[in-house]
Design a protein around this motif. Structure first.
Motif, PDB file in Angstrom:
ATOM      1  N   GLY A  36      83.289  12.534  66.364  1.00 37.12           N
ATOM      2  CA  GLY A  36      82.409  11.718  65.544  1.00 37.12           C
ATOM      3  C   GLY A  36      81.377  12.543  64.787  1.00 37.12           C
ATOM      4  O   GLY A  36      80.934  13.595  65.248  1.00 37.12           O
ATOM      5  N   LEU A  37      81.010  12.036  63.619  1.00 40.80           N
ATOM      6  CA  LEU A  37      79.917  12.620  62.829  1.00 40.80           C
ATOM      7  C   LEU A  37      78.661  11.825  63.141  1.00 40.80           C
ATOM      8  O   LEU A  37      78.577  10.636  62.806  1.00 40.80           O
ATOM      9  N   CYS A  38      77.700  12.462  63.781  1.00 45.86           N
ATOM     10  CA  CYS A  38      76.525  11.777  64.316  1.00 45.86           C
ATOM     11  C   CYS A  38      75.249  12.318  63.666  1.00 45.86           C
ATOM     12  O   CYS A  38      75.198  13.469  63.227  1.00 45.86           O
ATOM     13  N   ARG A  39      74.220  11.489  63.654  1.00 47.34           N
ATOM     14  CA  ARG A  39      72.947  11.946  63.086  1.00 47.34           C
ATOM     15  C   ARG A  39      72.357  13.112  63.879  1.00 47.34           C
ATOM     16  O   ARG A  39      71.631  13.942  63.326  1.00 47.34           O
ATOM     17  N   ALA A 327      70.555  11.729  52.872  1.00 45.06           N
ATOM     18  CA  ALA A 327      70.217  10.554  52.056  1.00 45.06           C
ATOM     19  C   ALA A 327      70.208   9.266  52.870  1.00 45.06           C
ATOM     20  O   ALA A 327      69.926   8.192  52.331  1.00 45.06           O
ATOM     21  N   GLY A 328      70.520   9.376  54.166  1.00 43.26           N
ATOM     22  CA  GLY A 328      70.536   8.192  55.014  1.00 43.26           C
ATOM     23  C   GLY A 328      71.813   8.110  55.819  1.00 43.26           C
ATOM     24  O   GLY A 328      72.817   8.748  55.491  1.00 43.26           O
ATOM     25  N   THR A 329      71.775   7.319  56.889  1.00 49.97           N
ATOM     26  CA  THR A 329      72.920   7.168  57.767  1.00 49.97           C
ATOM     27  C   THR A 329      73.798   6.026  57.277  1.00 49.97           C
ATOM     28  O   THR A 329      73.330   4.897  57.151  1.00 49.97           O
ATOM     29  N   PRO A 330      75.073   6.281  56.982  1.00 52.23           N
ATOM     30  CA  PRO A 330      75.952   5.201  56.534  1.00 52.23           C
ATOM     31  C   PRO A 330      76.219   4.217  57.658  1.00 52.23           C
ATOM     32  O   PRO A 330      76.134   4.581  58.846  1.00 52.23           O
ATOM     33  N   PRO A 331      76.551   2.970  57.337  1.00 50.82           N
ATOM     34  CA  PRO A 331      76.833   2.003  58.386  1.00 50.82           C
ATOM     35  C   PRO A 331      78.089   2.368  59.163  1.00 50.82           C
ATOM     36  O   PRO A 331      79.024   2.975  58.630  1.00 50.82           O
ATOM     37  N   GLY A 332      78.099   2.029  60.438  1.00 47.58           N
ATOM     38  CA  GLY A 332      79.273   2.271  61.251  1.00 47.58           C
ATOM     39  C   GLY A 332      79.401   3.713  61.691  1.00 47.58           C
ATOM     40  O   GLY A 332      78.458   4.503  61.622  1.00 47.58           O
ATOM     41  N   ILE A 333      80.584   4.066  62.166  1.00 45.21           N
ATOM     42  CA  ILE A 333      80.873   5.384  62.715  1.00 45.21           C
ATOM     43  C   ILE A 333      81.908   6.089  61.860  1.00 45.21           C
ATOM     44  O   ILE A 333      82.929   5.509  61.492  1.00 45.21           O
ATOM     45  N   THR A 334      81.622   7.346  61.528  1.00 45.41           N
ATOM     46  CA  THR A 334      82.569   8.198  60.821  1.00 45.41           C
ATOM     47  C   THR A 334      83.254   9.114  61.838  1.00 45.41           C
ATOM     48  O   THR A 334      82.586   9.767  62.631  1.00 45.41           O
ATOM     49  N   VAL A 335      84.583   9.133  61.799  1.00 42.93           N
ATOM     50  CA  VAL A 335      85.368   9.937  62.722  1.00 42.93           C
ATOM     51  C   VAL A 335      86.103  11.022  61.950  1.00 42.93           C
ATOM     52  O   VAL A 335      86.686  10.760  60.881  1.00 42.93           O
ATOM     53  N   ILE A 336      86.070  12.244  62.487  1.00 45.44           N
ATOM     54  CA  ILE A 336      86.754  13.401  61.888  1.00 45.44           C
ATOM     55  C   ILE A 336      88.034  13.663  62.688  1.00 45.44           C
ATOM     56  O   ILE A 336      88.015  13.629  63.922  1.00 45.44           O
ATOM     57  N   THR A 337      89.117  13.927  61.973  1.00 40.78           N
ATOM     58  CA  THR A 337      90.384  14.262  62.620  1.00 40.78           C
ATOM     59  C   THR A 337      90.746  15.706  62.261  1.00 40.78           C
ATOM     60  O   THR A 337      91.354  15.958  61.217  1.00 40.78           O
ATOM     61  N   PRO A 338      90.361  16.672  63.097  1.00 40.81           N
ATOM     62  CA  PRO A 338      90.535  18.090  62.754  1.00 40.81           C
ATOM     63  C   PRO A 338      91.986  18.508  62.520  1.00 40.81           C
ATOM     64  O   PRO A 338      92.252  19.455  61.767  1.00 40.81           O
ATOM     65  N   GLY A 339      92.943  17.834  63.144  1.00 42.88           N
ATOM     66  CA  GLY A 339      94.327  18.239  62.997  1.00 42.88           C
ATOM     67  C   GLY A 339      95.020  17.695  61.771  1.00 42.88           C
ATOM     68  O   GLY A 339      96.187  18.010  61.530  1.00 42.88           O
ATOM     69  N   VAL A 340      94.319  16.874  60.990  1.00 43.91           N
ATOM     70  CA  VAL A 340      94.903  16.272  59.785  1.00 43.91           C
ATOM     71  C   VAL A 340      94.428  17.051  58.561  1.00 43.91           C
ATOM     72  O   VAL A 340      93.231  17.264  58.383  1.00 43.91           O
ATOM     73  N   ALA A 341      95.350  17.457  57.724  1.00 44.21           N
ATOM     74  CA  ALA A 341      94.979  18.240  56.534  1.00 44.21           C
ATOM     75  C   ALA A 341      94.304  17.364  55.510  1.00 44.21           C
ATOM     76  O   ALA A 341      94.564  16.174  55.405  1.00 44.21           O
TER      77      ALA A 341
END
Length: 341
Positions: A36-39, A327-341
């Motif tokens: 996850g991308l967290c503040r 610039a601010g925290t976007p709503p919800g959770i952003t997930v990073i998938t390192p194995g995906v190009a």
């Protein structure tokens, strides 16, 4: 392996090849399937954490597959699907032996004390104490979201704030932590008031169970008091102004739970704390042994953490996404998938 590397505080990181971690004694190495991308990662990138040494790989909300097992680790093997709290506790100190791993004085945090999960592989120290086996039907993206924000909110709302059915709970800040708190408090039967500056975040808060939504302003406390005041307030962002509003929003003998970091400190109205017999409570993560109750509520359908994921990005897209948190925290959770190009 490929990783996001911070080379200078406040300067957009780069994605480059770095050495893959090795499984030290008592540790495992995970192939990162989702993170996850967290503040909190933003705070680290800005230089707000004294434990970080540059160059540095951030990332502390993670789920993956065990790729290597160090000497002395029992009960786990290559291929196991796991997640871990962002606080990796030692397991042997007084606090750990009492079950309070979230405040272990010897704790190590991926992405802060050592290189984290914005990478293809990450190490997990003290693995026997800190690994959580994933249910077979839970995907890695959902599990990564549990590791910090959802688990932190679960403990803050349920175990620290002790929210009860029928209470009014005001959640300040509707990023990943705040929306998790909205969902969890609503599932416990509370009447939730969600506060944010972003109309899209407030829309999501309503979808996750908020009964009232309020656009952030200097009138928030008055609006909440007009509803009867809050039994519990939660600062899910980290702001001195929010803290003051939250305390003013409480009913007599109300509880304030502080989750958001306050790197610049805060001044409290101690007179109000005393006169109204208010409680100020800190909450810092959740230990691995406490996960089963939360996972059981997810399995039963009472909690739906997967719904909080609003965006999935690649490792290459991560540096810009981290910088955009300024610039601010976007709503919800952003997930990073390192194995995906």
């Amino acid at each position: 392996m490929r990783a996001v590397v911070i080379e200078e505080y406040g300067v957009v990181p780069v994605v480059r090849d770095v050495p893959k971690p090795v499984a030290a004694d008592g540790a495992v190495v995970l192939r990162v399937e989702a993170t996850g991308l967290c503040r909190s990662d933003w705070h680290g990138w800005m230089g707000h954490d004294a434990d970080i040494v540059l160059p540095h790989v951030p990332g502390h909300e993670l789920a993956g597959t065990i790729a290597a097992v160090g000497a002395g680790v029992t009960g786990w093997q290559v291929g196991d699907r796991v997640t871990t709290p962002f606080i990796c506790a030692c397991g042997t100190c007084e606090q750990c032996l009492e079950g309070n791993q979230q405040v272990c004085p010897n704790q190590l945090q991926p992405g802060f004390n050592y290189w984290g999960s914005f990478a293809e592989y990450v190490a997990v120290p003290y693995a026997s104490v800190n690994l959580v086996r994933l249910p077979d039907d839970m995907d890695f993206a959902t599990a990564a979201g549990l590791g910090c924000r959802f688990a932190t909110s679960f403990r803050a709302v349920h175990q620290v704030g002790k929210v009860r059915a029928g209470e009014r709970v005001a959640v300040f800040g509707c990023g990943g932590v705040g929306l998790s708190a909205v969902m969890i408090a609503s599932a416990l039967g509370a009447s939730v008031v969600a506060i944010d500056t972003n109309p899209d975040a407030l829309k999501l808060a309503r979808e996750y169970g908020a009964v009232h939504t309020v656009e952030a302003s200097d009138q928030v406390a008055a609006e909440i008091q007009d509803l009867g005041g809050a039994h519990v307030t939660i600062d899910a962002l980290g702001s001195s102004d929010i803290v003051q509003q939250a305390l003013t929003s409480l009913r007599p003998r109300g509880r304030h739970v502080q989750i958001g970091l306050l790197p610049s400190g805060v001044q409290l109205d101690v007179g109000r704390l005393i006169g109204q017999e208010l409680s100020w409570l800190g909450s810092h993560g959740m230990p691995a042994h406490a996960y089963p109750e939360m996972l059981a509520l997810v399995a039963s359908g009472n909690l739906h953490p997967a719904e909080l994921i609003t965006r999935t990005i690649t490792l290459a897209e991560t540096p810009a996404a981290l910088a955009a948190l300024s610039a601010g925290t976007p709503p919800g959770i952003t997930v990073i998938t390192p194995g995906v190009a």
